[in-house]
Design a protein around this motif. Structure first.
Motif, PDB file in Angstrom:
ATOM      1  N   SER A   1       0.808  -1.222   0.000  1.00 23.34           N
ATOM      2  CA  SER A   1       0.000   0.000   0.000  1.00 23.34           C
ATOM      3  C   SER A   1       0.840   1.271   0.000  1.00 23.34           C
ATOM      4  N   LYS A   2       2.065   1.231   0.544  1.00 21.19           N
ATOM      5  CA  LYS A   2       2.904   2.433   0.447  1.00 21.19           C
ATOM      6  C   LYS A   2       3.224   2.745  -1.013  1.00 21.19           C
ATOM      7  N   LYS A   3       3.548   1.715  -1.762  1.00 16.33           N
ATOM      8  CA  LYS A   3       3.845   1.908  -3.179  1.00 16.33           C
ATOM      9  C   LYS A   3       2.591   2.333  -3.947  1.00 16.33           C
ATOM     10  N   ASN A   4       1.465   1.679  -3.638  1.00 15.19           N
ATOM     11  CA  ASN A   4       0.249   1.887  -4.422  1.00 15.19           C
ATOM     12  C   ASN A   4      -0.515   3.154  -4.038  1.00 15.19           C
ATOM     13  N   HIS A   5      -0.421   3.539  -2.753  1.00 14.02           N
ATOM     14  CA  HIS A   5      -1.278   4.629  -2.281  1.00 14.02           C
ATOM     15  C   HIS A   5      -0.509   5.799  -1.661  1.00 14.02           C
ATOM     16  N   TYR A   6       0.812   5.767  -1.753  1.00 10.58           N
ATOM     17  CA  TYR A   6       1.592   6.939  -1.348  1.00 10.58           C
ATOM     18  C   TYR A   6       2.644   7.270  -2.402  1.00 10.58           C
ATOM     19  N   ASP A   7       3.561   6.338  -2.657  1.00 12.18           N
ATOM     20  CA  ASP A   7       4.612   6.603  -3.641  1.00 12.18           C
ATOM     21  C   ASP A   7       4.028   6.996  -4.994  1.00 12.18           C
ATOM     22  N   ARG A   8       2.935   6.366  -5.366  1.00  7.68           N
ATOM     23  CA  ARG A   8       2.324   6.610  -6.675  1.00  7.68           C
ATOM     24  C   ARG A   8       1.858   8.050  -6.842  1.00  7.68           C
ATOM     25  N   VAL A   9       1.463   8.693  -5.748  1.00  6.75           N
ATOM     26  CA  VAL A   9       0.835  10.017  -5.867  1.00  6.75           C
ATOM     27  C   VAL A   9       1.613  11.128  -5.176  1.00  6.75           C
ATOM     28  N   LYS A  10       2.679  10.803  -4.475  1.00  2.47           N
ATOM     29  CA  LYS A  10       3.311  11.801  -3.603  1.00  2.47           C
ATOM     30  C   LYS A  10       3.855  13.016  -4.354  1.00  2.47           C
ATOM     31  N   ASP A  11       4.273  12.836  -5.595  1.00  4.55           N
ATOM     32  CA  ASP A  11       4.833  13.966  -6.342  1.00  4.55           C
ATOM     33  C   ASP A  11       3.778  14.977  -6.772  1.00  4.55           C
ATOM     34  N   SER A  12       2.508  14.592  -6.692  1.00  9.58           N
ATOM     35  CA  SER A  12       1.444  15.490  -7.143  1.00  9.58           C
ATOM     36  C   SER A  12       0.445  15.836  -6.044  1.00  9.58           C
ATOM     37  N   ARG A  13       0.748  15.470  -4.789  1.00  9.90           N
ATOM     38  CA  ARG A  13      -0.206  15.690  -3.700  1.00  9.90           C
ATOM     39  C   ARG A  13       0.422  16.490  -2.549  1.00  9.90           C
ATOM     40  N   PRO A  14       0.451  17.800  -2.643  1.00  6.28           N
ATOM     41  CA  PRO A  14       0.989  18.601  -1.535  1.00  6.28           C
ATOM     42  C   PRO A  14       0.109  18.544  -0.290  1.00  6.28           C
ATOM     43  N   ASN A  15      -1.062  17.937  -0.420  1.00 10.60           N
ATOM     44  CA  ASN A  15      -2.023  17.872   0.684  1.00 10.60           C
ATOM     45  C   ASN A  15      -1.981  16.543   1.435  1.00 10.60           C
ATOM     46  N   TYR A  16      -0.925  15.756   1.241  1.00 11.70           N
ATOM     47  CA  TYR A  16      -0.846  14.395   1.781  1.00 11.70           C
ATOM     48  C   TYR A  16       0.431  14.278   2.606  1.00 11.70           C
ATOM     49  N   HIS A  17       0.304  14.149   3.930  1.00 12.25           N
ATOM     50  CA  HIS A  17       1.449  14.058   4.824  1.00 12.25           C
ATOM     51  C   HIS A  17       1.431  12.741   5.601  1.00 12.25           C
ATOM     52  N   ILE A  18       2.616  12.193   5.831  1.00 13.85           N
ATOM     53  CA  ILE A  18       2.783  11.003   6.663  1.00 13.85           C
ATOM     54  C   ILE A  18       3.769  11.326   7.784  1.00 13.85           C
ATOM     55  N   LEU A  19       3.374  10.989   8.996  1.00 10.60           N
ATOM     56  CA  LEU A  19       4.247  11.120  10.162  1.00 10.60           C
ATOM     57  C   LEU A  19       4.560   9.712  10.654  1.00 10.60           C
ATOM     58  N   PRO A  20       5.747   9.175  10.325  1.00  7.51           N
ATOM     59  CA  PRO A  20       6.091   7.811  10.756  1.00  7.51           C
ATOM     60  C   PRO A  20       6.687   7.790  12.161  1.00  7.51           C
ATOM     61  N   SER A  21       6.836   6.593  12.693  1.00 11.28           N
ATOM     62  CA  SER A  21       7.517   6.349  13.976  1.00 11.28           C
ATOM     63  C   SER A  21       6.898   7.138  15.123  1.00 11.28           C
ATOM     64  N   ASN A  22       5.596   7.366  15.025  1.00  6.06           N
ATOM     65  CA  ASN A  22       4.849   8.014  16.095  1.00  6.06           C
ATOM     66  C   ASN A  22       3.540   7.266  16.306  1.00  6.06           C
ATOM     67  N   MET A  23       3.160   7.154  17.565  1.00  2.63           N
ATOM     68  CA  MET A  23       2.019   6.331  17.927  1.00  2.63           C
ATOM     69  C   MET A  23       0.887   7.207  18.479  1.00  2.63           C
ATOM     70  N   VAL A  24      -0.294   7.084  17.907  1.00  2.00           N
ATOM     71  CA  VAL A  24      -1.449   7.792  18.455  1.00  2.00           C
ATOM     72  C   VAL A  24      -1.785   7.188  19.807  1.00  2.00           C
ATOM     73  N   SER A  25      -1.823   8.055  20.824  1.00  2.00           N
ATOM     74  CA  SER A  25      -2.082   7.568  22.182  1.00  2.00           C
ATOM     75  C   SER A  25      -3.545   7.681  22.568  1.00  2.00           C
ATOM     76  N   LYS A  26      -4.232   8.693  22.035  1.00  2.13           N
ATOM     77  CA  LYS A  26      -5.657   8.808  22.318  1.00  2.13           C
ATOM     78  C   LYS A  26      -6.286   9.833  21.389  1.00  2.13           C
ATOM     79  N   VAL A  27      -7.600   9.751  21.308  1.00  2.00           N
ATOM     80  CA  VAL A  27      -8.388  10.732  20.572  1.00  2.00           C
ATOM     81  C   VAL A  27      -8.745  11.860  21.535  1.00  2.00           C
TER      82      VAL A  27
END
Length: 601
Positions: free
Chosen positions: A250-276
């Motif tokens: 899915s990284k290849k299909n749904h991020y790498d594929r579009v990242k060069d044309s999507r300034p509105n798409y951010h990924i924050l890795p190595s961080n864990m959501v602790s609560k809503v």
């Protein structure tokens, strides 16, 4: 919920959607689609915040960011993979590179109180980055039963167009397909989607023996397992790009594929959501912290907070946020936002490894890459130069599998069903279960036992790797477990209790599958290879009670297909989300805007 079905069949990552209010946040200019850090997040304004960058999370982010006026932040506990051979090359498959560390079950009473490692991914792309690349849909009857249990719009016929939209199937070479017994139905294979899949262009010679043996014991060939009925023996497609012969994740299909044309798409890795973060019962953002430990930060959404953290971490986040069983939340002194049975109804496909020796096995086989350096080097060179050979097959696997209904597995299927119907439903549930969960389980159990009896859906499957072992999968267990937090520390793994084989019917069905496998492996085509069961099994173990004892010592409660802990069902049946993927008891987005300072109080 985009994810696992309620009857135990794997489909993808669990998704729970929480509608948020519309705060007016600090405006920031988002640059190209990119991997961001906490400082960038702090000054950015997001429409959607997604917890979990697996199959569901990245697919949603891709779809949502098609609208340039929408901005999306995906937060995931894992890092990005580094394109290792063990991730991308089927023949070098090494899923352990990105396993979630230290995730053990509680002692399993049905498995002689063994605690067992439970595999989930900790990497961007989630399970699609570390799974065995098998690309097979569920059965039509499963999807139809999703709808029957209270989810309008989730039937097979309504799902199929979206399956086709998502995928891009590459046909195998016709001559090879004919020789290898590969068949498919063009009408159920998508052509224009981003998810690439195909078949290996090689097979181990012993797989032909196994195929013929399966047919000789009454397991017929399936034309296309993705057409809604996979009962029988078939080649399983692989989530592999036919051009590069590398994993299609899915990284290849749904991020790498579009990242060069999507300034509105951010990924924050190595961080864990602790609560809503809630304002009343409206979700407005999330709190998160580095997976390695550190200070907590916040991210806010002007429209929705979406949980796509999988069947083990989604309930953990909800419970830490105050959405869960009231008794559990009060135990940990967490303010109750909504009293819901979050974390119950845990299911997975059980896995039983049966070791074999083969005195007259054919060369090469799936063990040859690991055991024969000359062969391995030769095949790797062939893969590198022509994208052909053994490295197009997932390491440790062969290319064929047999899926069976209970009636195809044993002539005693009616007795098994009768015994299961006579048993009280609560027998399969924990003592703490909410009455609504009991009602929901009774509804699920009724539908599953109908499948046991009518033969419309597979209850288990067999796979010989052509070398040293058979794997038996129990696809529709009746036992149900739970996932609960152990503390308010978001970095601590949840308590995972599958309650494996606590329902007696699961042992009966597993025994039937084992005996069917024994019949298959004794057929002439396999007997010619000199195959024999190895310890702790063996032909001398014949009684059901003896087999059950070995099962309890060797059975793995998980096939990494965990599901159903935030089930999409009516609330009266223990459901956590509606068929519109909204968490029960939480408010829809409100229109009033609030200043950022109000959210930080």
């Amino acid at each position: 919920m985009l994810g696992k079905d309620l009857l135990g069949k794997s489909f993808g990552a669990l998704l729970v959607s929480l509608l948020a209010a519309c705060p007016s946040l600090i405006e920031a200019t988002l640059v190209r689609a990119t991997v961001v850090d906490t400082r960038s997040v702090a000054v950015s304004n997001y429409t959607f915040v997604i917890a979990g960058g697996g199959i569901a999370g990245l697919t949603l982010a891709d779809r949502l960011t098609e609208d340039p006026d929408v901005s999306v932040l995906v937060i995931d506990a894992g890092s990005l993979d580094q394109g290792e051979d063990g991730i991308l090359i089927p023949g070098s498959y090494a899923p352990y590179l990105y396993f979630w560390p230290g995730l053990m079950t509680t002692p399993q009473e049905g498995l002689n109180n063994r605690s067992v490692f439970t595999p989930i991914a900790q990497v961007i792309g989630g399970g699609s980055t570390i799974n065995a690349m098998v690309f097979v849909r569920g059965k039509a009857d499963d999807y139809n039963k999703w709808e029957a249990i209270g989810n309008p719009g989730f039937s097979w016929n309504k799902f199929l167009p979206f399956f086709l939209k998502s995928e891009n199937f590459t046909r195998p070479d016709p001559a090879f397909a004919k020789t290898a017994n590969i068949s498919w139905d063009e009408s159920v294979r998508g052509k224009g989607g981003s998810v690439q899949y195909t078949y290996p262009n090689y097979y181990y010679p012993g797989s032909a023996n196994w195929w013929n043996a399966a047919k000789s014991v009454g397991i017929s060939a399936v034309k296309d397992p993705n057409a809604g009925n996979d009962l029988g023996v078939y080649w399983f497609p692989h989530a592999v790009d036919a051009r590069s012969r590398t994993r299609s994740h899915s990284k290849k299909n749904h991020y790498d594929r579009v990242k060069d044309s999507r300034p509105n798409y951010h990924i924050l890795p190595s961080n864990m959501v602790s609560k809503v973060i809630f304002r009343g019962n409206t979700a407005v953002g999330v709190e998160y912290l580095p997976t390695a430990g550190g200070n907590a930060s916040t991210a806010y959404a002007t429209k929705e907070v979406i949980l796509a953290a999988g069947a083990l971490n989604t309930p953990k986040i909800l419970q830490l946020s105050g959405v869960g069983p009231k008794k559990l939340l009060q135990k940990h002194r967490i303010p109750v936002v909504v009293d819901l049975p979050v974390g119950f109804n845990l299911q997975d496909q059980l896995t039983l490894k049966v070791p074999y020796t083969a005195s007259n096995n054919l060369f090469p086989n799936s063990g040859s890459i690991a055991n024969n350096a000359t062969y391995a080097a030769e095949q790797r060179a062939l893969y590198n130069s022509k994208k052909q050979g053994a490295f197009t097959i997932v390491s440790t696997l062969s290319t064929n599998i047999a899926m069976m209904s209970l009636s195809q597995t044993t002539s005693s299927y009616k007795k098994i069903v009768s015994n299961a119907r006579a048993a009280a439903a609560p027998y399969s549930l924990s003592a703490e279960v909410d009455p609504s969960v009991l009602a929901g389980y009774a509804a699920q159990r009724k539908l599953i036992l109908e499948q046991y009896e009518n033969g419309k859906a597979g209850i288990g499957s067999l796979h010989w790797n052509t070398a040293d072992g058979v794997t038996i999968y129990l696809n529709k267990p009746l036992s149900r477990g739970m996932v609960t937090i152990n503390s308010t520390n978001a970095l601590e793994n949840p308590l995972v209790n599958y309650r494996t084989v606590t329902d007696p019917a699961d042992i009966e069905v597993l025994t039937a599958l084992f005996r069917k496998n024994r019949e298959l492996m004794s057929a002439p085509d396999m007997a010619s290879l000199g195959v024999a069961e190895a310890a702790p099994f063996g032909e001398h173990i014949t009684a059901d009670s003896e087999l059950a004892s070995v099962f309890r010592e060797t059975l793995d409660p998980s096939n990494a297909h965990q599901c159903c802990t935030a089930p999409m069902m009516p609330r009266a049946l223990g459901g956590v989300v509606s068929s519109e993927q909204k968490v029960y008891g939480l408010a829809d987005a409100i229109k009033k805007e609030y200043k950022l300072a109000e959210y930080k109080r």
